[in-house]
Design a protein around this motif. Sequence first.
Motif, mmCIF file in Angstrom:
data_model
loop_
_atom_site.group_PDB
_atom_site.id
_atom_site.type_symbol
_atom_site.label_atom_id
_atom_site.label_comp_id
_atom_site.label_asym_id
_atom_site.label_seq_id
_atom_site.Cartn_x
_atom_site.Cartn_y
_atom_site.Cartn_z
ATOM 1 N N PHE A 1 4.702 9.973 8.686
ATOM 2 C CA PHE A 1 3.346 10.501 8.571
ATOM 3 C C PHE A 1 2.421 9.538 9.294
ATOM 4 O O PHE A 1 2.198 8.423 8.826
ATOM 5 N N ALA A 2 1.940 9.953 10.462
ATOM 6 C CA ALA A 2 1.062 9.107 11.280
ATOM 7 C C ALA A 2 1.674 7.717 11.496
ATOM 8 O O ALA A 2 1.002 6.700 11.365
ATOM 9 N N GLY A 3 2.969 7.687 11.802
ATOM 10 C CA GLY A 3 3.651 6.436 12.096
ATOM 11 C C GLY A 3 4.153 5.674 10.893
ATOM 12 O O GLY A 3 4.792 4.630 11.053
ATOM 13 N N ARG A 4 3.903 6.189 9.686
ATOM 14 C CA ARG A 4 4.337 5.518 8.453
ATOM 15 C C ARG A 4 5.554 6.245 7.880
ATOM 16 O O ARG A 4 5.571 7.476 7.845
ATOM 17 N N PRO A 5 6.563 5.538 7.382
ATOM 18 C CA PRO A 5 7.783 6.202 6.909
ATOM 19 C C PRO A 5 7.558 6.991 5.621
ATOM 20 O O PRO A 5 6.905 6.498 4.698
ATOM 21 N N VAL A 6 8.092 8.211 5.583
ATOM 22 C CA VAL A 6 8.095 9.001 4.358
ATOM 23 C C VAL A 6 9.401 8.687 3.639
ATOM 24 O O VAL A 6 10.479 9.120 4.050
ATOM 25 N N ALA B 1 1.626 1.126 5.303
ATOM 26 C CA ALA B 1 1.808 1.750 3.992
ATOM 27 C C ALA B 1 3.119 2.532 3.910
ATOM 28 O O ALA B 1 3.638 3.019 4.924
ATOM 29 N N LEU B 2 3.652 2.628 2.703
ATOM 30 C CA LEU B 2 4.787 3.492 2.424
ATOM 31 C C LEU B 2 4.257 4.861 1.991
ATOM 32 O O LEU B 2 3.237 4.946 1.311
ATOM 33 N N VAL B 3 4.943 5.919 2.379
ATOM 34 C CA VAL B 3 4.496 7.279 2.058
ATOM 35 C C VAL B 3 5.524 7.954 1.161
ATOM 36 O O VAL B 3 6.728 7.882 1.414
ATOM 37 N N ILE B 4 5.046 8.620 0.102
ATOM 38 C CA ILE B 4 5.868 9.444 -0.776
ATOM 39 C C ILE B 4 5.243 10.831 -0.804
ATOM 40 O O ILE B 4 4.037 10.968 -1.022
ATOM 41 N N SER B 5 6.049 11.848 -0.565
ATOM 42 C CA SER B 5 5.535 13.216 -0.603
ATOM 43 C C SER B 5 6.303 14.022 -1.627
ATOM 44 O O SER B 5 6.974 13.470 -2.500
ATOM 45 N N THR B 6 6.241 15.340 -1.547
ATOM 46 C CA THR B 6 6.849 16.223 -2.544
ATOM 47 C C THR B 6 8.371 16.253 -2.388
ATOM 48 O O THR B 6 8.906 15.856 -1.354
ATOM 49 N N PRO B 7 9.095 16.774 -3.393
ATOM 50 C CA PRO B 7 10.559 16.843 -3.282
ATOM 51 C C PRO B 7 11.060 17.730 -2.155
ATOM 52 O O PRO B 7 12.217 17.637 -1.764
ATOM 53 N N TYR B 8 10.194 18.616 -1.617
ATOM 54 C CA TYR B 8 10.611 19.529 -0.555
ATOM 55 C C TYR B 8 10.502 18.907 0.841
ATOM 56 O O TYR B 8 11.032 19.442 1.803
ATOM 57 N N VAL B 9 9.830 17.801 0.968
ATOM 58 C CA VAL B 9 9.445 17.293 2.289
ATOM 59 C C VAL B 9 10.665 16.912 3.125
ATOM 60 O O VAL B 9 11.646 16.361 2.625
ATOM 61 N N LEU C 1 0.857 -1.172 0.000
ATOM 62 C CA LEU C 1 0.000 0.000 0.000
ATOM 63 C C LEU C 1 0.901 1.232 0.000
ATOM 64 O O LEU C 1 1.902 1.286 0.715
ATOM 65 N N VAL C 2 0.544 2.228 -0.817
ATOM 66 C CA VAL C 2 1.365 3.434 -0.924
ATOM 67 C C VAL C 2 0.477 4.663 -0.775
ATOM 68 O O VAL C 2 -0.618 4.718 -1.343
ATOM 69 N N VAL C 3 0.948 5.632 -0.014
ATOM 70 C CA VAL C 3 0.260 6.918 0.142
ATOM 71 C C VAL C 3 1.073 7.986 -0.573
ATOM 72 O O VAL C 3 2.260 8.152 -0.296
ATOM 73 N N LEU C 4 0.453 8.701 -1.509
ATOM 74 C CA LEU C 4 1.069 9.839 -2.180
ATOM 75 C C LEU C 4 0.469 11.109 -1.587
ATOM 76 O O LEU C 4 -0.739 11.338 -1.692
ATOM 77 N N ALA C 5 1.289 11.931 -0.953
ATOM 78 C CA ALA C 5 0.803 13.155 -0.306
ATOM 79 C C ALA C 5 1.415 14.355 -1.005
ATOM 80 O O ALA C 5 2.588 14.674 -0.797
ATOM 81 N N GLY C 6 0.646 15.016 -1.868
ATOM 82 C CA GLY C 6 1.182 16.156 -2.599
ATOM 83 C C GLY C 6 0.246 16.605 -3.695
ATOM 84 O O GLY C 6 -0.963 16.395 -3.614
ATOM 85 N N GLY C 7 0.803 17.240 -4.752
ATOM 86 C CA GLY C 7 -0.007 17.848 -5.797
ATOM 87 C C GLY C 7 -0.250 16.953 -6.991
ATOM 88 O O GLY C 7 0.013 15.742 -6.971
ATOM 89 N N THR C 8 -0.742 17.563 -8.068
ATOM 90 C CA THR C 8 -1.155 16.833 -9.262
ATOM 91 C C THR C 8 -0.014 16.036 -9.868
ATOM 92 O O THR C 8 -0.182 14.884 -10.280
ATOM 93 N N ARG C 9 1.158 16.653 -9.941
ATOM 94 C CA ARG C 9 2.293 15.972 -10.553
ATOM 95 C C ARG C 9 2.631 14.692 -9.796
ATOM 96 O O ARG C 9 2.968 13.670 -10.393
ATOM 97 N N LEU C 10 2.569 14.756 -8.466
ATOM 98 C CA LEU C 10 2.828 13.565 -7.671
ATOM 99 C C LEU C 10 1.724 12.531 -7.866
ATOM 100 O O LEU C 10 1.978 11.325 -7.912
ATOM 101 N N SER C 11 0.485 13.004 -8.012
ATOM 102 C CA SER C 11 -0.643 12.090 -8.169
ATOM 103 C C SER C 11 -0.502 11.190 -9.384
ATOM 104 O O SER C 11 -0.986 10.050 -9.393
#
Length: 476
Positions: A117-122, A104-112, A20-30
């Motif tokens: 994130f809530a106990g899940r690794p970014v 779940a694994l978390v991926i966010s923006t290049p600035y993060v 399971l993967v969480v993408l947290a960011g904008g349209t480009r990341l989506s």
Amino acid sequence: MDHVLSALHERLGTLFGDRLVVLAGGTRLSSRAGELHQLGARHTLVLSTDDHAPLHDSQVARWVPLGIAGGFVAVEQNRLTRLLTSPPGHVRDVLADFDPRGEALVISTPYVHTPEFAGRPVLNARRPEWVELENKTTIDALWDELSAPRAPAVVLDLDFEALWAATLELDRGAGVVWSGDGPAINGGANFVRRVRDRAEALEAFEKFAPKCHFVRVMPFLEGIPVSVHGIVFPDGTAVLRPIEMVVPRRAGQARFLYAGCASYYDPPTRIREEMRNLARRVGERLRETVDYRGTFTLDGIATADGFLPTEINTRYGGAMVCFEDALPQLPLSLVQVALVAGHDLGVSSIEFEELLVSAADGYRHGTVGANVRAVDQDEVVERPIVFTEWSCRFAHPDEAPHGVLRLRPSPLGARLELDFAAEQLSPGRPVVALTVAAFALADQEWGTALGPLEPAVPVDDEQITAPVVELDAVTA
């Protein structure tokens, strides 16, 4: 190089497959949800700062708007950082429903730079020591450490008279550039001003004083702003081709307009090699000193004195889209995530470099545009255009266009975009002058009110002098 692509896909699959993967960011990341699906991800949750849902397959990704779009990157990213650090109840509920076991694994923006994130690794979180390297007022120490030619510079605190004295001392006849150490996210020439007289100095000081702690003063450098990317692997640094930073000057003003990036420009051969050699040395130094991994950008100016560096950005920059489009079968942003996370990609830095440089030299691309506040746009308008040397007009129905000029809705009012037809452009030339001409047409026909702009002036092989190292800069 098919074996390199196959190896990368296989190794990325071991990281994201059946996860399971969480993408947290904008349209480009989506847009990475489809790539994750191809790599075998079980399902993806997209927590988007963009309030407009893109077309997506609900079996591949679940899309949830966060309602924190800010228009400006810095504003939006600060809101996202607060959300990642202290997620509100409704976001925790969405996470619990998607990932009840918290795996779940978390991926966010290049600035993060938030590690979890809530106990899940970014996975792509930047370390604090990596973020600190982006400070424009301290980077000259790195150039000196690497014996890199650079322009003289002075770094001072917010003392106007001291800054003005440094301006007079360093001005070579074309003014100087002030660069502030602004907020953590300081891009798009937000705290960069050209200063040619005391009035412009006072204007810059009023802008910088509330937000900056220090200001770097250096001579204005005539030439094309350029950037080269390095990608740090465990075994070495892959170095890519130069990219033009499209930065017109606002005529009669101290400000610059950051209008994106493009890979059509070919700097003189000596400058290209200077850029790539320095980027390799920077990458190796980052790896040795702060255990750096992943992409960084080395920015500077292609001048008659060669390449003179100005800053580095220790993140996956927006110009990487030029390489993404050159090799669309490679999920390049996920390679970045894997490197930052310490995942073994199973290929060497040299193999990766050869793959990407070959593709990008053969496929040219640009992402050129500007935010427009004078127009409140509610629909997309676009017209084909042609260039006559450095002027621009709308294309006639019976002629092949050189590009497309587009005005679309944006949270800030409107977004002006310019797409080039690569096959219609003169090989190797910078596109900043074409951008100035196209934006003038938009001002005339669509009322975008960007105002008079001037292009940077390129140098050719005949103008380049022997490299000069200036290490007698004033220091504070």
